[in-house]
Design an enzyme around this catalytic site. Sequence first.
Site, PDB file in Angstrom:
ATOM      1  N   ASP A 106       0.837  -1.204   0.000  1.00 33.98           N
ATOM      2  CA  ASP A 106       0.000   0.000   0.000  1.00 33.98           C
ATOM      3  C   ASP A 106       0.875   1.260   0.000  1.00 33.98           C
ATOM      4  O   ASP A 106       2.045   1.211   0.405  1.00 33.98           O
ATOM      5  CB  ASP A 106      -0.877   0.038   1.263  1.00 33.98           C
ATOM      6  CG  ASP A 106      -1.900  -1.078   1.268  1.00 33.98           C
ATOM      7  OD1 ASP A 106      -2.175  -1.646   0.202  1.00 33.98           O
ATOM      8  OD2 ASP A 106      -2.418  -1.375   2.363  1.00 33.98           O
TER       9      ASP A 106
HETATM   10  N1  URA Z   1      -1.400  -5.636   4.287  1.00 33.79           N
HETATM   11  C1  URA Z   1      -1.837  -4.365   4.207  1.00 33.79           C
HETATM   12  O1  URA Z   1      -2.840  -3.994   4.788  1.00 33.79           O
HETATM   13  N2  URA Z   1      -1.105  -3.508   3.434  1.00 33.79           N
HETATM   14  C2  URA Z   1       0.036  -3.860   2.803  1.00 33.79           C
HETATM   15  O2  URA Z   1       0.665  -3.027   2.148  1.00 33.79           O
HETATM   16  C3  URA Z   1       0.466  -5.194   2.908  1.00 33.79           C
HETATM   17  C4  URA Z   1      -0.262  -6.077   3.652  1.00 33.79           C
END
Ligand code: URA
Length: 236
Positions: A106
Site C-alpha cells: 500500500d
Molecule cells: N497488508 C496491508 O494492509 N497492506 C500492505 O501493504 C500489505 C499487507
Amino acid sequence: MALNKARLDRFLAQYCQISRKDVRLMLAKNRVKINGVLAHDIDEIIDTFSHITLDGQVIQANSAHYIMLNKPVGVVSATQDSQHKTVIDLLEQPFKNELHIVGRLDLNTSGLVLLTNDSRWSERLTLPEHKVSKRYIVSLKNKLHTEYISAFAEGMYFGFEDITTKPAKLTIINDYQAEVELIEGRYHQIKRMFGRFQNAVTALHRASIGNLPLDSELSAGQSRILTSVEVNNIGK
Ligand code: URA
C-alpha cells in the site's frame, strides 16, 4: 522473443518463417545452439531467457533481472501514476521499464518490494499454493492482546471477496507492535485483520519475503540487484 515457455520447433518455425520439417533439417545440420549447447530435440522447451543462436548469430538473448527496493511511505506500487512517485521512478537501472512488481505494498506501507521481468519467478513467489511467506512489522494504535494470535491463525472471513484468509502467524513484539507472517496478499489484508479488533495500524513495514530479508544497508528509496543465490533460495 519466445513467450515464457515454447517448444523449440514452434519458436524457430515462427522466427524463420519456415515449416517444422525444415526446422528438423536445421537441427540435424547442427545449426542451432541453446545456451551454448547444440540443439537436436525439436521438443526442447525454451523460454524467454534461453540464449539461442542460429549459424552462430544470436537470435534471442534476454537477461532476467531481479531487484530489491526499500520502498518508502508515500511511493505507489505501480509502474505509472499521475499523482505519486512510483517504485519504478526510484530505480536507476536502464532496464527498469521492463520490470513488474512482485506483490504490491500500500501507499503508506514501507519495506521490501521485489521487481523482475521473470514472470515465472514472480508467480512462484506470489501464488498462495507455493506458501512463500511475507513477514511484516506492524505498529498499532491500541494495545495488542494474546487472543489476536489464534484469530490470525484460524483465518478471518472477508465477506467482500467471500474468502477466509489462510492461516497467518502473529507474534507479539511488545504492547503496540507485532510481527505478522502471511502466505497471501489480499487487499489491505493486515489492516483489515487488525480492524476486526478495532485496532488501527499506524505503521506497516515488510521485512522479508521467503528467505530474503530486506538488506539493512538499503535506506528508504534505495535498491540493489539480487545475487543469484538470493534469486534461487528465496522460495525454498
Ligand atoms: N497488508 C496491508 O494492509 N497492506 C500492505 O501493504 C500489505 C499487507
